[in-house]
Design a protein around this motif. Structure first.
Motif, PDB file in Angstrom:
ATOM      1  N   LYS A 193      -2.797   3.892   6.418  1.00 18.72           N
ATOM      2  CA  LYS A 193      -3.817   2.854   6.248  1.00 18.72           C
ATOM      3  C   LYS A 193      -4.281   2.324   7.606  1.00 18.72           C
ATOM      4  CE  LYS A 193      -3.640   3.178   1.744  1.00 18.72           C
ATOM      5  NZ  LYS A 193      -4.658   3.908   0.983  1.00 18.72           N
ATOM      6  N   ALA A 209     -13.500   6.262   5.383  1.00 24.60           N
ATOM      7  CA  ALA A 209     -12.207   6.922   5.237  1.00 24.60           C
ATOM      8  C   ALA A 209     -11.551   6.564   3.923  1.00 24.60           C
ATOM      9  CB  ALA A 209     -11.304   6.500   6.386  1.00 24.60           C
ATOM     10  N   GLY A 242       1.843   3.632   3.674  1.00 24.12           N
ATOM     11  CA  GLY A 242       1.424   2.233   3.727  1.00 24.12           C
ATOM     12  C   GLY A 242       1.049   1.776   5.120  1.00 24.12           C
ATOM     13  N   VAL A 244      -6.921   4.695   8.490  1.00 16.40           N
ATOM     14  CA  VAL A 244      -8.097   4.381   7.676  1.00 16.40           C
ATOM     15  C   VAL A 244      -8.870   3.232   8.323  1.00 16.40           C
ATOM     16  CG1 VAL A 244      -8.834   3.324   5.493  1.00 16.40           C
ATOM     17  CG2 VAL A 244      -7.207   5.224   5.475  1.00 16.40           C
ATOM     18  N   LEU A 282      -5.491   2.861  -3.798  1.00 22.66           N
ATOM     19  CA  LEU A 282      -6.366   2.362  -2.741  1.00 22.66           C
ATOM     20  C   LEU A 282      -5.803   1.052  -2.202  1.00 22.66           C
ATOM     21  CD1 LEU A 282      -9.811   2.701  -4.569  1.00 22.66           C
ATOM     22  CD2 LEU A 282      -8.923   4.217  -2.787  1.00 22.66           C
ATOM     23  N   CYS A 283      -6.182   0.709  -0.960  1.00 20.19           N
ATOM     24  CA  CYS A 283      -5.986  -0.660  -0.531  1.00 20.19           C
ATOM     25  C   CYS A 283      -7.347  -1.171  -0.055  1.00 20.19           C
ATOM     26  CB  CYS A 283      -4.909  -0.777   0.548  1.00 20.19           C
ATOM     27  SG  CYS A 283      -5.402  -0.191   2.156  1.00 20.19           S
ATOM     28  N   LEU A 307      -8.498  -1.601   2.655  1.00 24.55           N
ATOM     29  CA  LEU A 307      -9.025  -0.967   3.865  1.00 24.55           C
ATOM     30  C   LEU A 307      -9.827   0.295   3.526  1.00 24.55           C
ATOM     31  CD1 LEU A 307      -5.752  -1.208   6.001  1.00 24.55           C
ATOM     32  CD2 LEU A 307      -7.687  -2.791   6.001  1.00 24.55           C
ATOM     33  N   ASP A 308      -9.414   0.998   2.481  1.00 22.33           N
ATOM     34  CA  ASP A 308     -10.057   2.276   2.148  1.00 22.33           C
ATOM     35  C   ASP A 308     -11.537   2.069   1.840  1.00 22.33           C
ATOM     36  OD1 ASP A 308      -7.826   4.352   2.021  1.00 22.33           O
ATOM     37  OD2 ASP A 308      -6.995   2.745   0.787  1.00 22.33           O
ATOM     38  N   ALA A 341       0.815  -1.219   0.000  1.00 23.79           N
ATOM     39  CA  ALA A 341       0.000   0.000   0.000  1.00 23.79           C
ATOM     40  C   ALA A 341       0.846   1.265   0.000  1.00 23.79           C
ATOM     41  CB  ALA A 341      -0.942  -0.001   1.205  1.00 23.79           C
TER      42      ALA A 341
END
Lengths: 287, 287, 287, 287, 287, 287
Positions: free
Chosen positions: B109, B122, B105, B112, A125-126, A128-129, A104
């Motif tokens: 995150k 988020a 990263g 988030v 994005l990952c 989690l977003d 990420a």
């Protein structure tokens, strides 16, 4: 790039691509990006150009990436050996932290930067977003640590990004119910995201020509496979080894409503464009 | 949380917050998040709750974060010493890679994920996404490596995120003209982003009470400062040391059109809410 | 208001309300306003603050009001005795004129003015505006004059008002097919409007604690009632007297799709907020 | 209605109105409704039909009404004498309550109901709704009680109503800073609202033919007056008595940007349509 | 135009049209324009005024036109005889070219120009624009050349034009699969377009009074016909000759969902308005 | 089309066009279509493909066409000789009728049909539709009949067409104040329309290579001309004959704000694409 063509010939090439472009305009194409095409600088640049071109002609393109070599490199740097169980990385808590950071923070944002340099509009994005990917611990005969199985895909953030004109670039880490984070196989994530987006196509970039009838002979490429034939091809040993999980991703994507799934050779420059914008395509298509 | 209140008293508290909420509904507030409030788990959870609450009552909240301790920790892990020049981290290429990975990263995150767990929506961004922050090498008496100076803020991606209902969380790495990446001071980035967004407020969370007339005595807090008085306060030595750059950020934000800039004490739980939703506020306000 | 709380405690209260607020954001809540809460100035002000707060946190709040005492007062002023038949006001033509004037011209617009003074955005409606409520003469054993029964609810004007950010305040007079005007019971109108709006909640403010197992003992409050148990409770005499029509409104609202209906005690300041923003709630809930 | 016309003749009349309709489509016209046209049932019905027709052909029509006779009637009913000071009603607190009730609750909502019966879509407003009219006590040589002077017109609620397709009908009571309510002259309110809405036309319905050079002779009607000639006409005594305030309203409206202001004879059925849809118009026009 | 009416009478006519206008506001009406009404300059001007008036009062009006006499005139000019087979024009390639030119280039654009001169907003379309009409060769006992049968109506371009405020004027030539162009009967095209638009009404302008029980006696007009009675009327010979195809168009339109289909007498000025805006209407209505 | 290229080479061509596409996405390009490119079927098909491709990559393309040869052909057919005065067609009433028919009915709609066959979405307009072009009689030393001079361009209908996704194809006849129709030079109309649309580019397709320093030698092409140099080039005789009006159109377009104007050689297949999508371009560019 010593391509010697007259301008009229160049124009002809553009015009010949036209019917293909028309066919995909307004459609979603999910590309799983990985393998050599992510390491070789020239191939990388070709992939990024392809993404930008696809967006310009009206395709909603979504990039899902892996990053195995970068993760192994970073683990090595902190003096930790990569350990694999049945081809999957055993992921303890410290490894998971590195996986998240590298995917990420490094691989993803480097791709974002590269796309921006090619005048694309990218959003990294990952999972989690916006709660894009939710997962739980994958249960296997041998413990895999924080390797996760997707329980839910919430594609809203990807659709929001597309609607605002961004190319979403996605790292496949996913959130668990208690705040823990899981490492997700990128092929599977790409297949599931493609399904949730109602994508027209899923394209898996690999380091092989496609599905070969005879693994030793590239001339035996099988260009088109009906997903209902996959079990037979597995029994016959034509689908074997590392191809099994990749092709199962294709099958799952098609079963969940993706129009076509493709395994293409990322070692050929612009293989995505060739797939989209020529009649014969490239690699193996599952429908 | 042994707060013994009747329901009627609780309702009264809500109602008393009303005029403050009305005042901020539809306004943008940029919070620079850092210091102890990012380390202590309880404070962290309080900050995240505050963010979600602010969004619910109609405030467009943007979180900009640093991550010095996490960066130092990771550098140590790979056997690299952190080196500081005039209070700024000397950032060679390898360090920059770690900075990007850790900020975009890991820290980003994780925030988030935490916000999503608190039922917020988020989106983690860094300065590369959508070309948000562009920078060039900072010129200083001593070479600082990849420490950058912001040349352009392109707030479109932040506005897009807000319009779609996300709380944008921003890591302050920025892209250079040739694809290189720069490490940006988070206070400065927050000030510049606040200015570009036309924010009503910039809030810098710190580990001090605010500006003290006598650094040794917390009772000498100066609650309100006109930015035109800052040069005099610097000459008088009341603004000194680590306060100088923070307060200059506040001054710059106000000069560029941000309504108010605040230095608040992140060690007090819910200091942001207290600042927004009480008469006396907390810390020092610059206007 | 001698509530002695530190700012941190105040912030905690706000944060603790958060999960409740999240739950109702974007939902419609219809409040039938009446009884003591409409007479006592302090209670009145508390109700109005509650309305404004609810709107600020994203609840679509609709206020339906009665006005019996004000009508009786005005009738007295013109030398006319109020006459009741089975608890309903006998409404001859002259009375109907007074009912309309007092409700739509006095009570309604006074509430509008009060809400505006609390920085709310209010719009006073009656059942005639935009054809909101249509009615016909109620047929009863004894003639009731212009007491009407609702034949149609056309909620468009209420939705229009909500979409433009107003709190609709509604007087319950309704139009007949030939231009005559009817007096409508406000509880029933609130229930029907809540149903047409697809409201999440209907809240009836009364001058009692809720449904009591023993009318003499407030400690015997029944906090939750399944609407299918209401007939039994009526037979057992637990629901009796003036409670019967109120509870039948609740039952009708729930049957027509309103999520929950509540009978709460309007004599307790901020009883609406307590109902919405605490775990235990207040009064009796029908589901 | 014994109008003996062939269908072709009827069609011709419609077509001849065409250029006038085209001219006003999308424009705002504010009508101050009062006098005989509000008392005589046939005239009333004609005015309401005119409103509905105007809206159908794309005119944004706004109705502002008075209600002097109804107020006097109600005051008499409660045994209170109407008292006038220099032509203005002395308005003590009890009177103000009656004024508000009668205007906003009776006259206004009766008009709403009538418009709805003519298949129009009406919304009854008073100056309190949405903060439309704010006022302060009018200072005069002799105390007038709650007679107010407009301090602010906030036309948002009228524009919202128009944009949603309603004909706004407005009672001219206004809110004061401390929650008190004021009685506002309807002609003045109409002029001010027309100005704030950027209306094309203000039409004042009266019980006279228009401005006459010789008050005794209706053939001396002055059809068009430049507002800069009004002072001279006042000096010459041509404008005198009750005409002075009405014409000053017209002058103020024009000065504040309303295209044209008209004084028309409400005793003539459909006088508004005649003004809008014929060449010669009716009454006196100020520009 | 020596129509001697007072202004009040004119206003009454407008008001009496009101309920009819209300009924059609927002509805689509397709008018097939042809016959004498297209030749006589005064009738032509009346039709155009009617169109503009209909649009002004909120009707979505669509004009479909023929042009037989103009086509014959042009063919004659180039020395080519018109040839008819069973009432249909035999259309060889050269004739087709003339048909297209005359309809889409002359008749259509002249109507556009005329509508613009009447302050309407017109857009001239033919069946080729936006792929509105697709056709194939009509198979008949005797070859008809490029006379086509509609295979598909794609009404998007008509809806786009309406949504942007234009009156679409349509020439009925249609495109074939290989780029050839077909001549389409305008009555049929109007019926099919009306059906695809979900029109409320189809109006065919003809040179007869309507369906007469006795062709020699205009007093025997049948004002209303249920489409299920048409076969019987054909058997009885009441529907015969040139009426058969026209009435079959009406039947088809009604069967495909158009509310009402009308055959009206285009020789009467403003016959469309009379049909729409009077009780008794004009001509024969099919439902 | 015997273009022997590998797929990778084809992809490279597409990618190399990328920076040019990015530059024009969302921009308006007006193409004046005429000369050989309108007669030769292969060139015609190439132009149409170019239009569709341009639209697909996000360019707002507008086609303005002439049709001299077709007009002359039709005039001949009706036995009328074409007569030219100073290079302009003398246009009597009968000729004007033919001009309108041939341009708006034949050439225009044939192009529409061709574009639709190439899967484009086309809308054929003339200067009468939506009042696009208004003109008056051109005053010249010798009478020219209905040759017009543009007095007003009202581009709304073109913008409406673009916003709905159509490629507008425009015939250059224009309406006069009294309903008469004028014949307009297509180059001039294209220049004026480009200016009103705020186009980025005007491209005039001709039958010459561009502006040559030596008319006999195609190698003396002047690729770029600053409009301020045009008077000098005219004096030097380099701009002469038929080039003068074409270049004056380019100058006028640039003066009125069009970014660039080009004279290109329509005899080269895909000359428009070559101009847009290569570095060196083609023909002569005016800026």
């Amino acid at each position: 790039m010593a391509l010697e063509l007259s301008n009229t010939e160049r124009a002809q090439v553009l015009v010949q691509a036209l019917p293909y472009i028309q066919q995909y305009a307004g459609q979603t194409v999910v590309v799983k990006y990985g393998g050599n095409a992510m390491i070789n600088e020239q191939l990388k640049s070709a992939v990024i150009s392809d993404m930008v071109l696809m967006q310009l002609v009206g395709i909603h393109v979504v990039l899902v990436h892996g990053g195995g070599p970068e993760i192994s490199g970073m683990l090595k740097k902190i003096g930790k050996e990569s350990r694999f169980v049945n081809g999957m990385r055993y992921t303890d808590e410290e490894t998971m932290e590195i996986v998240q950071m590298v995917l990420a923070g490094k691989v993803n944002k480097d791709l974002v930067q590269l796309l921006q340099l090619h005048s694309g509009k990218a959003l990294g994005l990952c999972g989690l977003d916006g709660g894009l990917l939710r997962a739980e611990k994958m249960l296997a005969s041998e413990d895999l640590g924080y390797v996760g199985e997707i329980t839910e895909v919430c594609p809203e953030i990807v659709n929001d990004a597309i609607s605002k004109g961004y190319i979403p670039i996605i790292s496949t880490v996913a959130g668990g119910a208690k705040g823990e984070v899981y490492n997700i196989n990128a092929d599977i994530a790409a297949a599931r995201i493609a399904a949730e987006l109602g994508a027209r196509k899923l394209i898996l970039m690999t380091d092989i020509r496609g599905l070969l009838r005879d693994k030793e002979d590239e001339n035996t490429l099988i260009p088109v496979v009906n997903v209902s034939d996959v079990p037979r091809l597995e029994r016959e040993g034509i689908i074997s080894g590392g191809m099994i999980p990749k092709i199962r991703c294709c099958v799952e994507a098609v079963r969940r409503g993706v129009g076509r799934a493709h395994i293409i050779d990322g070692r050929i420059p612009h293989s995505i464009l060739i797939e989209l914008f020529t009649d014969e395509g490239i690699g193996t298509m599952f429908y």
